[in-house]
Design a protein around this motif. Sequence first.
Motif, PDB file in Angstrom:
ATOM      1  N   SER A   1     -39.234  54.997-107.959  1.00  0.00           N
ATOM      2  CA  SER A   1     -39.683  53.741-108.564  1.00  0.00           C
ATOM      3  C   SER A   1     -39.210  52.526-107.784  1.00  0.00           C
ATOM      4  N   ASN A   2     -38.287  52.740-106.824  1.00  0.00           N
ATOM      5  CA  ASN A   2     -37.791  51.640-105.997  1.00  0.00           C
ATOM      6  C   ASN A   2     -38.443  51.615-104.615  1.00  0.00           C
TER       7      ASN A   2
ATOM      8  N   GLY B   1     -44.005  47.872 -97.853  1.00  0.00           N
ATOM      9  CA  GLY B   1     -43.026  48.341 -96.869  1.00  0.00           C
ATOM     10  C   GLY B   1     -41.601  47.949 -97.172  1.00  0.00           C
ATOM     11  N   PHE B   2     -41.220  47.990 -98.464  1.00  0.00           N
ATOM     12  CA  PHE B   2     -39.862  47.651 -98.867  1.00  0.00           C
ATOM     13  C   PHE B   2     -39.304  48.708 -99.807  1.00  0.00           C
ATOM     14  N   ILE B   3     -37.974  48.790 -99.845  1.00  0.00           N
ATOM     15  CA  ILE B   3     -37.298  49.597-100.862  1.00  0.00           C
ATOM     16  C   ILE B   3     -36.300  48.702-101.596  1.00  0.00           C
TER      17      ILE B   3
ATOM     18  N   ARG C   1     -30.909  44.624-103.759  1.00  0.00           N
ATOM     19  CA  ARG C   1     -31.505  43.891-102.645  1.00  0.00           C
ATOM     20  C   ARG C   1     -32.785  44.597-102.228  1.00  0.00           C
ATOM     21  N   LEU C   2     -33.705  43.846-101.673  1.00  0.00           N
ATOM     22  CA  LEU C   2     -34.925  44.409-101.108  1.00  0.00           C
ATOM     23  C   LEU C   2     -34.742  44.538 -99.605  1.00  0.00           C
ATOM     24  N   VAL C   3     -35.023  45.723 -99.082  1.00  0.00           N
ATOM     25  CA  VAL C   3     -34.829  45.990 -97.659  1.00  0.00           C
ATOM     26  C   VAL C   3     -36.122  46.533 -97.069  1.00  0.00           C
ATOM     27  N   PRO C   4     -36.534  46.024 -95.906  1.00  0.00           N
ATOM     28  CA  PRO C   4     -37.732  46.590 -95.258  1.00  0.00           C
ATOM     29  C   PRO C   4     -37.484  48.034 -94.844  1.00  0.00           C
TER      30      PRO C   4
END
Length: 299
Positions: free
Chosen positions: A159-160, A166-168, A178-181
Amino acid sequence: MNWDHYIHQFEHYLKLERSFSPNSVEAYIHDVIKLKQFVEISNLQIDPLTISTKHIQDFIVYINELGMTAHSQARMLSGIKAFYKFLLYEEWIDQDPTALIEGPKLGRKLPDTLNLLEIEQLFSAIDHSTPEGSRNRAMLETLYSSGLRVSELINLRLSNLYQDIGFIRVIGKGSKERLVPIGREALKYVSIYVEEVRCHISIKKGFEDHIFLNRRGAALTRVMVFTIIKNLARKIGLNKKISPHTFRHSFATHLIEGGADLRAVQEMLGHESITTTEIYTHLDRDYLKQVIQEFHPRS
């Protein structure tokens, strides 16, 4: 006058008076720009003429915490020292703030990083014909693509995962999100694992949303990820002591040495600030994705 003015003058000096090659000039300027970026993200209202020895020391601590190798730190400090020798030579300053700063001891044991060839060799050593191999490739690609901690990797949720952008979404230390590419290669192997392998696993209750599972349908342990990496290193005869954190160090080092902005790397690693002000710089998602695409070797 600001940082850009002095950096521009330094560049002219290296080209015209020192006759340095274009590559050498670029490397020296790159080092000073990293110091400038550190000053900016630390919210320090100082220019090159008012910076102190303590500020330089904080910068060295900062790049060490980001995972740069001792050799990379020493090379970057060398460029900054040359910059301040130039300012002293031009009589813009009367005291060199880098004079008493020593580079890292190159003989001491610091966390190893992997170069791109070694990473490719590790990936190539994975047996993709097995379910575990498909999972392991997806895991290691994700570690290197996004600079995750091992705890963040094993707790990553379906779900994340936002494949469309293109993010997790990562849950880091202190439950901070945090959102990370995530790079294209990592997304490709995660998709293969999820769609062709994970769907055939009998998943235990409570682990339905975990991406990476063991053969019993539960979440992987930290020890298991360490073991997978150590076995691969042994398989290719890699004479380095590596761990999941090695991929995180490599991620940061490769981005920084490739020219990525320190603020973007700090954001992606999930560091608050390691300076006393504990600043946390939030950047635009599109900018973070652009940094990955421009500077990450596997993008």
